[in-house]
Design an enzyme around this catalytic site. Structure first.
Site, PDB file in Angstrom:
ATOM      1  N   ARG A 108       0.853  -1.206   0.000  1.00 56.75           N
ATOM      2  CA  ARG A 108       0.000   0.000   0.000  1.00 56.75           C
ATOM      3  C   ARG A 108       0.883   1.249   0.000  1.00 56.75           C
ATOM      4  NH1 ARG A 108      -2.503  -3.909  -0.428  1.00 56.75           N
ATOM      5  NH2 ARG A 108      -4.494  -4.547   0.477  1.00 56.75           N
ATOM      6  N   TYR A 124      -9.480   8.269 -11.189  1.00 55.55           N
ATOM      7  CA  TYR A 124     -10.441   9.327 -10.868  1.00 55.55           C
ATOM      8  C   TYR A 124     -10.252   9.732  -9.416  1.00 55.55           C
ATOM      9  CZ  TYR A 124     -13.091   5.167  -9.293  1.00 55.55           C
ATOM     10  OH  TYR A 124     -13.466   3.988  -8.713  1.00 55.55           O
ATOM     11  N   PRO A 125     -10.539  10.978  -9.113  1.00 58.93           N
ATOM     12  CA  PRO A 125     -10.479  11.407  -7.725  1.00 58.93           C
ATOM     13  C   PRO A 125     -11.832  11.201  -7.059  1.00 58.93           C
ATOM     14  CG  PRO A 125     -10.743  13.316  -9.124  1.00 58.93           C
ATOM     15  CD  PRO A 125     -10.743  12.113 -10.035  1.00 58.93           C
ATOM     16  N   MET A 126     -11.816  10.948  -5.772  1.00 59.57           N
ATOM     17  CA  MET A 126     -13.095  10.822  -5.063  1.00 59.57           C
ATOM     18  C   MET A 126     -13.008  11.370  -3.651  1.00 59.57           C
ATOM     19  SD  MET A 126     -13.902   6.844  -4.056  1.00 59.57           S
ATOM     20  CE  MET A 126     -15.331   7.148  -3.025  1.00 59.57           C
ATOM     21  N   LYS A 128     -15.539  11.631   0.186  1.00 57.97           N
ATOM     22  CA  LYS A 128     -16.707  11.157   0.925  1.00 57.97           C
ATOM     23  C   LYS A 128     -17.580  12.386   1.228  1.00 57.97           C
ATOM     24  CE  LYS A 128     -15.780   6.770   1.031  1.00 57.97           C
ATOM     25  NZ  LYS A 128     -15.043   6.053   2.046  1.00 57.97           N
ATOM     26  N   HIS A 155     -17.037  -2.477   2.062  1.00 55.06           N
ATOM     27  CA  HIS A 155     -16.304  -2.097   0.846  1.00 55.06           C
ATOM     28  C   HIS A 155     -15.177  -3.102   0.557  1.00 55.06           C
ATOM     29  CE1 HIS A 155     -13.935   0.497  -1.867  1.00 55.06           C
ATOM     30  NE2 HIS A 155     -12.902   0.098  -1.156  1.00 55.06           N
ATOM     31  N   GLN A 168      -6.208  -1.962  -6.960  1.00 55.04           N
ATOM     32  CA  GLN A 168      -6.563  -0.575  -6.615  1.00 55.04           C
ATOM     33  C   GLN A 168      -5.356   0.055  -5.951  1.00 55.04           C
ATOM     34  OE1 GLN A 168      -8.963   0.650  -3.335  1.00 55.04           O
ATOM     35  NE2 GLN A 168      -7.997  -0.733  -1.903  1.00 55.04           N
ATOM     36  N   SER A 206     -19.973   3.924  -1.009  1.00 53.88           N
ATOM     37  CA  SER A 206     -19.972   4.636  -2.297  1.00 53.88           C
ATOM     38  C   SER A 206     -21.359   5.159  -2.630  1.00 53.88           C
ATOM     39  CB  SER A 206     -19.499   3.718  -3.433  1.00 53.88           C
ATOM     40  OG  SER A 206     -18.177   3.309  -3.223  1.00 53.88           O
TER      41      SER A 206
HETATM   42  O1  76R Z   1      -6.242  -2.218   1.856  1.00 56.00           O
HETATM   43  C1  76R Z   1      -7.039  -3.181   1.825  1.00 56.00           C
HETATM   44  O2  76R Z   1      -7.087  -4.017   0.903  1.00 56.00           O
HETATM   45  C2  76R Z   1      -8.028  -3.299   2.949  1.00 56.00           C
HETATM   46  C3  76R Z   1      -9.438  -3.153   2.483  1.00 56.00           C
HETATM   47  C4  76R Z   1      -9.680  -1.845   1.709  1.00 56.00           C
HETATM   48  C5  76R Z   1      -9.616  -0.534   2.197  1.00 56.00           C
HETATM   49  C6  76R Z   1      -9.289  -0.049   3.597  1.00 56.00           C
HETATM   50  C7  76R Z   1     -10.029  -1.747   0.295  1.00 56.00           C
HETATM   51  C8  76R Z   1     -10.141  -2.831  -0.554  1.00 56.00           C
HETATM   52  N1  76R Z   1     -10.191  -0.418  -0.035  1.00 56.00           N
HETATM   53  C9  76R Z   1      -9.944   0.345   1.080  1.00 56.00           C
HETATM   54  C10 76R Z   1      -9.981   1.738   1.166  1.00 56.00           C
HETATM   55 MN1  76R Z   1     -10.855   0.332  -1.829  1.00 56.00          MN
HETATM   56  N2  76R Z   1     -11.522   1.047  -3.622  1.00 56.00           N
HETATM   57  C11 76R Z   1     -11.987   2.326  -3.846  1.00 56.00           C
HETATM   58  C12 76R Z   1     -12.569   2.366  -5.161  1.00 56.00           C
HETATM   59  O3  76R Z   1     -15.606   3.654  -7.226  1.00 56.00           O
HETATM   60  C13 76R Z   1     -15.797   3.554  -5.996  1.00 56.00           C
HETATM   61  O4  76R Z   1     -16.944   3.414  -5.511  1.00 56.00           O
HETATM   62  C14 76R Z   1     -14.645   3.626  -5.059  1.00 56.00           C
HETATM   63  C15 76R Z   1     -13.276   3.579  -5.729  1.00 56.00           C
HETATM   64  C16 76R Z   1     -12.434   1.116  -5.719  1.00 56.00           C
HETATM   65  C17 76R Z   1     -12.901   0.664  -7.074  1.00 56.00           C
HETATM   66  C18 76R Z   1     -11.776   0.277  -4.733  1.00 56.00           C
HETATM   67  C19 76R Z   1     -11.447  -1.071  -4.911  1.00 56.00           C
HETATM   68  N3  76R Z   1     -10.902   2.212  -1.065  1.00 56.00           N
HETATM   69  C20 76R Z   1     -10.429   2.570   0.164  1.00 56.00           C
HETATM   70  C21 76R Z   1     -10.543   4.018   0.291  1.00 56.00           C
HETATM   71  C22 76R Z   1     -10.024   4.839   1.451  1.00 56.00           C
HETATM   72  C23 76R Z   1     -11.125   5.026   2.440  1.00 56.00           C
HETATM   73  C24 76R Z   1     -10.635   5.606   3.731  1.00 56.00           C
HETATM   74  O5  76R Z   1      -9.485   5.362   4.124  1.00 56.00           O
HETATM   75  O6  76R Z   1     -11.445   6.303   4.332  1.00 56.00           O
HETATM   76  C25 76R Z   1     -11.107   4.487  -0.881  1.00 56.00           C
HETATM   77  C26 76R Z   1     -11.417   5.929  -1.247  1.00 56.00           C
HETATM   78  C27 76R Z   1     -11.340   3.354  -1.714  1.00 56.00           C
HETATM   79  C28 76R Z   1     -11.902   3.410  -2.972  1.00 56.00           C
HETATM   80  N4  76R Z   1     -10.873  -1.609  -2.566  1.00 56.00           N
HETATM   81  C29 76R Z   1     -10.442  -2.762  -1.895  1.00 56.00           C
HETATM   82  C30 76R Z   1     -11.026  -1.929  -3.902  1.00 56.00           C
HETATM   83  C31 76R Z   1     -10.689  -3.327  -4.083  1.00 56.00           C
HETATM   84  C32 76R Z   1     -10.730  -4.044  -5.441  1.00 56.00           C
HETATM   85  C33 76R Z   1     -10.316  -3.824  -2.845  1.00 56.00           C
HETATM   86  C34 76R Z   1      -9.851  -5.237  -2.513  1.00 56.00           C
HETATM   87  C35 76R Z   1      -8.341  -5.234  -2.553  1.00 56.00           C
HETATM   88  C36 76R Z   1      -7.774  -6.609  -2.352  1.00 56.00           C
HETATM   89  O7  76R Z   1      -8.054  -7.201  -1.290  1.00 56.00           O
HETATM   90  O8  76R Z   1      -7.080  -7.076  -3.264  1.00 56.00           O
END
Ligand code: 76R
Length: 232
Positions: A108, A124-126, A128, A155, A168, A206
Site C-alpha cells: 500500500r 479518478y479522484p473521489m 466522501k 467495501h 486498486q 460509495s
Molecule cells: O487495503 C485493503 O485491501 C483493505 C481493504 C480496503 C480498504 C481499507 C479496500 C479494498 N479499499 C480500502 C480503502 Mn478500496 N476502492 C476504492 C474504489 O468507485 C468507488 O466506488 C470507489 C473507488 C475502488 C474501485 C476500490 C477497490 N478504497 C479505500 C478508500 C479509502 C477510504 C478511507 O481510508 O477512508 C477508498 C477511497 C477506496 C476506494 N478496494 C479494496 C477496492 C478493491 C478491489 C479492494 C480489494 C483489494 C484486495 O483485497 O485485493
C-alpha cells in the site's frame, strides 16, 4: 540548477498524475528523456495512452522525492506537452486498516507498478460526502468511527471479490488536491474496471457517501509505445 533539499512524505511516497495534451511543439526524444531522468531505484513513472478527448498521454509518477516529481512536470512541459489536468496525492494505509500485516502494508505504501498483465488503466479522484446534516443528506465525517469502519469493511469485502482481477491504488490527497483520494485502477480488461466500480456503487460507502471527479481511462505501455500510439 540549484540543488534543492529533498522534500518527502514522512511515510509512503508522493504520487503525481499528469494528463497531457499534444501540442505542435511536442518532442518525442525530450519526453523519453523526461521519463528516463525521473526513474531510478526509488522512483517509478507509468505512461498511459489516454482514450478520449480529455488528454492524449498520462504519466503516473511516484516516489519519495517530491522535487523529482515536480522536475518530471517541468521536463514534460519543456518537451512541448500541455498539462491539461493533474492530481497530487500520496500513498497511505487506510485508517480503517491499521492492523494490516506488514506484507499487506508495504504494497500500500510502496506499490511496485505496473502490476503484471494489467494494461487497462483508469484514474479518478473521489471524496466522501459532507452534506448538511440538518438536511439529512449523508455526511461521512459526522459518522462515528465504528460505523465508518463497518462500511469500509463492506467495501473491502466486495473489493476482495476482484482480487487478482483488479489492483486498486488509493492515494490520499486531503488538503493537497481538490478531492480526498486519487483512485488508480489497473485491470486486464476494460470491463474489469467497469465491473468493480459498478459493484461498489451498491456499497453504502460509495452509494451514499461517494463523490467522484473526472474519470481518465487509458492503455498502459512502455513510454516509447505510448508515444508511437499517440502519433509522436
Ligand atoms: O487495503 C485493503 O485491501 C483493505 C481493504 C480496503 C480498504 C481499507 C479496500 C479494498 N479499499 C480500502 C480503502 Mn478500496 N476502492 C476504492 C474504489 O468507485 C468507488 O466506488 C470507489 C473507488 C475502488 C474501485 C476500490 C477497490 N478504497 C479505500 C478508500 C479509502 C477510504 C478511507 O481510508 O477512508 C477508498 C477511497 C477506496 C476506494 N478496494 C479494496 C477496492 C478493491 C478491489 C479492494 C480489494 C483489494 C484486495 O483485497 O485485493
Amino acid at each position: 540548477m540549484s540543488q534543492q533539499p529533498e522534500v518527502t512524505t514522512s511515510v509512503g511516497w508522493g504520487v503525481l498524475h499528469l494528463f497531457c495534451k499534444l501540442t505542435p511543439a511536442a518532442d518525442r526524444s525530450g519526453l523519453l528523456a523526461a521519463v528516463e531522468a525521473t526513474v531510478d531505484d526509488d522512483h517509478q513513472v507509468l505512461s498511459v495512452a489516454v482514450l478520449g478527448h480529455k488528454a492524449d498521454v498520462g504519466f503516473m509518477a511516484l516516489g519519495p522525492d517530491l522535487w523529482r516529481l515536480r522536475n518530471l512536470q517541468t521536463l514534460v512541459q519543456q518537451a512541448g506537452l500541455e498539462v491539461a489536468d493533474s492530481y497530487v496525492s500520496m500513498t497511505e494505509v487506510s485508517e480503517y486498516a491499521p492492523d494490516l500485516p506488514p506484507e499487506m502494508k508495504t504494497p500500500r505504501l510502496y506499490p511496485q507498478l505496473p502490476p503484471e498483465g494489467k494494461r487497462a488503466f483508469c484514474f479518478y479522484p473521489m471524496s466522501k460526502r459532507r452534506g448538511a446534516v440538518a438536511e439529512g443528506s449523508g455526511n461521512w465525517f459526522t459518522l462515528p468511527y465504528d460505523e465508518r469502519r463497518e462500511l469500509m469493511y463492506e467495501h473491502g469485502t466486495s473489493g476482495r471479490k476482484f482480487r487478482g482481477r483488479i489492483l486498486q491504488v488509493v492515494t490520499g490527497s486531503t488538503g493537497v488536491d481538490d478531492f480526498e483520494w486519487g483512485v488508480t485502477l489497473f485491470g486486464e480488461h476494460l470491463d474489469d474496471l467497469k465491473d468493480v466500480v459498478y459493484t461498489m456503487r451498491f456499497d453504502e460507502a460509495s452509494a451514499i457517501y461517494g463523490e467522484f471527479g473526472t474519470f481518465y481511462t487509458g492503455l498502459l505501455a512502455d513510454t516509447a509505445t505510448v508515444l508511437d500510439r499517440i502519433g509522436l
